[in-house]
Enzyme design. Structure first.
Site, PDB file in Angstrom:
ATOM      1  N   TYR A 136       0.854  -1.283   0.034  1.00 30.46           N
ATOM      2  CA  TYR A 136       0.073   0.090   0.098  1.00 30.46           C
ATOM      3  C   TYR A 136       1.114   1.137   0.010  1.00 30.46           C
ATOM      4  O   TYR A 136       2.043   1.232   0.474  1.00 30.46           O
ATOM      5  CB  TYR A 136      -0.840  -0.118   1.280  1.00 30.46           C
ATOM      6  CG  TYR A 136      -2.195  -0.886   1.415  1.00 30.46           C
ATOM      7  CD1 TYR A 136      -2.922  -1.050   0.064  1.00 30.46           C
ATOM      8  CD2 TYR A 136      -2.605  -1.437   2.520  1.00 30.46           C
ATOM      9  CE1 TYR A 136      -4.002  -1.758  -0.082  1.00 30.46           C
ATOM     10  CE2 TYR A 136      -3.606  -2.338   2.371  1.00 30.46           C
ATOM     11  CZ  TYR A 136      -4.360  -2.266   0.818  1.00 30.46           C
ATOM     12  OH  TYR A 136      -5.537  -3.192   0.970  1.00 30.46           O
ATOM     13  N   LYS A 158      -1.278  -3.841  -9.300  1.00 34.22           N
ATOM     14  CA  LYS A 158      -2.188  -4.491  -8.855  1.00 34.22           C
ATOM     15  C   LYS A 158      -3.456  -3.560  -8.891  1.00 34.22           C
ATOM     16  O   LYS A 158      -3.504  -2.246  -8.118  1.00 34.22           O
ATOM     17  CB  LYS A 158      -2.084  -5.257  -7.725  1.00 34.22           C
ATOM     18  CG  LYS A 158      -3.653  -5.810  -7.052  1.00 34.22           C
ATOM     19  CD  LYS A 158      -3.228  -6.407  -5.800  1.00 34.22           C
ATOM     20  CE  LYS A 158      -4.644  -7.161  -5.298  1.00 34.22           C
ATOM     21  NZ  LYS A 158      -5.130  -6.598  -4.137  1.00 34.22           N
ATOM     22  N   HIS A 213     -10.249  -5.140  -6.307  1.00 31.57           N
ATOM     23  CA  HIS A 213      -9.918  -5.524  -4.812  1.00 31.57           C
ATOM     24  C   HIS A 213     -11.044  -6.257  -4.155  1.00 31.57           C
ATOM     25  O   HIS A 213     -11.300  -5.940  -3.081  1.00 31.57           O
ATOM     26  CB  HIS A 213      -9.808  -4.029  -4.257  1.00 31.57           C
ATOM     27  CG  HIS A 213      -8.678  -3.754  -3.275  1.00 31.57           C
ATOM     28  ND1 HIS A 213      -7.502  -3.517  -3.352  1.00 31.57           N
ATOM     29  CD2 HIS A 213      -8.932  -4.216  -1.712  1.00 31.57           C
ATOM     30  CE1 HIS A 213      -6.840  -3.541  -2.014  1.00 31.57           C
ATOM     31  NE2 HIS A 213      -7.730  -3.921  -1.126  1.00 31.57           N
TER      32      HIS A 213
END
Ligand SMILES: Cc1cc2nc3c(=O)[nH]c(=O)nc-3n(C[C@H](O)[C@H](O)[C@H](O)COP(=O)(O)O)c2cc1C
Length: 294
Positions: free
Chosen positions: A36, A162, A186
């Site tokens: 992240y 991603k 997600h």
């Protein structure tokens, strides 16, 4: 451990409750890492965590592009889930009536974002770790492609973006040096209204499939889903919640159980299509009326 035993890659998250080093000891060469955005100190913390993952032996780095902030998740609100984790009377009752959970709680305490420990002041309480995470996600913003390019310089192994849905974003990922993209929404955890990744996958494969590894994530629940993903051009598929369901249902053996289920279902689906080898899944004749043309 289940991943290592089955030779299936396991992707550790930034906000996992164990550190990347602890997970590397269990998964060894089956460990990947997903990052992240950690913009503090001009990304010094993020670079440090990525270097830690590399030193620990992670084989691939996935940069999570689709979480510019932590969105409201109605089911979590409904369950009273807050950060840092807090024991509500309902949680206490749940734990007391599930002896295995009680043992796990006494052994490990409350889950915490262990990877962030070096970046908060000592002692790293769950409150400080959650505050660090909340600061990142409350308005931290999404990764820019320039930032991804900086991670390209730091990370020596395969780099994967991603959370890609649009072929033009896949092109950008390849342009900044990514080796692969994960077509993902997600797991539907961020924005309710996003397109299903399976509908976007064919366009992304058509755009970059010859230059990058295209992977599918979100909504993969069965071996048949995996075979469908491969038939549409994904090189591999990820599953998130499928493993949580296994763990929730039967505890520590759940991950291995789910891997075995996937294997069995993949084998069955291939045989139903008259195919003996997973590498030939791409040859399955496909009709996908819901796919998006961008
Ligand atoms: C409990 C939980 C934690 C997750 N943590 C992360 C994370 O730290 N980083 C990330 O990129 N994705 C994270 N995800 C999303 C998964 O990587 C994956 O994209 C998603 O679960 C795939 O959809 P599926 O659950 O339908 O298989 C998490 C998902 C769950 C359920």
């Amino acid at each position: 451990m289940a991943a290592k035993k089955a030779r299936v890659p396991y992707t550790a998250g930034t906000v996992a409750s164990s550190t990347v080093e602890e997970l590397a000891e269990l998964a060894e060469d089956m460990l990947w890492f997903q990052l992240y955005r950690m913009p503090q100190r001009d990304h010094a913390d993020g670079f440090d965590l990525v270097r830690r993952a590399q030193t620990a032996g992670a084989q691939a780095l996935m940069i999570t592009m689709d979480v510019p902030l932590r969105t409201k998740r109605p089911r979590e609100v409904h369950q009273g889930l807050v950060l840092p984790f807090r024991m509500s009377p309902r949680t206490v009752a749940d734990v007391l009536t599930h002896p295995a959970w009680l043992v796990a709680y006494l052994e490990h305490g409350l889950p915490r974002f262990s990877n962030y420990k070096p970046y908060v002041e000592n002692p790293a309480t769950p409150q400080k770790l959650a505050a660090y995470s909340n600061k990142d996600h409350a308005g931290g913003g999404a990764f820019s492609w320039e930032e991804v390019a900086r991670y390209r310089d730091v990370w020596k192994g395969p780099l994967i973006a991603k959370g890609i849905q649009h072929p033009q974003d896949a092109e950008k990922a390849v342009a900044v040096g990514c080796d692969g993209v994960v077509v993902s929404n997600h797991g539907g955890r961020q924005v309710e209204g996003l397109a299903a990744p399976a509908d976007c996958l064919p366009a992304v494969v058509a755009a970059v499939g010859s230059r990058a590894t295209v992977l599918l994530d979100s909504g993969v629940r069965t071996g048949l889903d995996v075979v469908r993903g491969l038939a549409m051009g994904a090189k591999a598929c990820f599953a998130g919640k499928a493993f949580l369901y296994g763990l929730g249902a039967i505890g520590g053996d759940g991950a291995g159980y789910v891997i075995d289920l996937f294997k069995e279902e993949i084998r069955d689906a291939l045989r139903q299509c008259g195919i003996n080898n997973i590498a030939d899944a791409r040859k399955i004749e496909l009709r996908h009326p819901g796919r998006w043309t961008f």
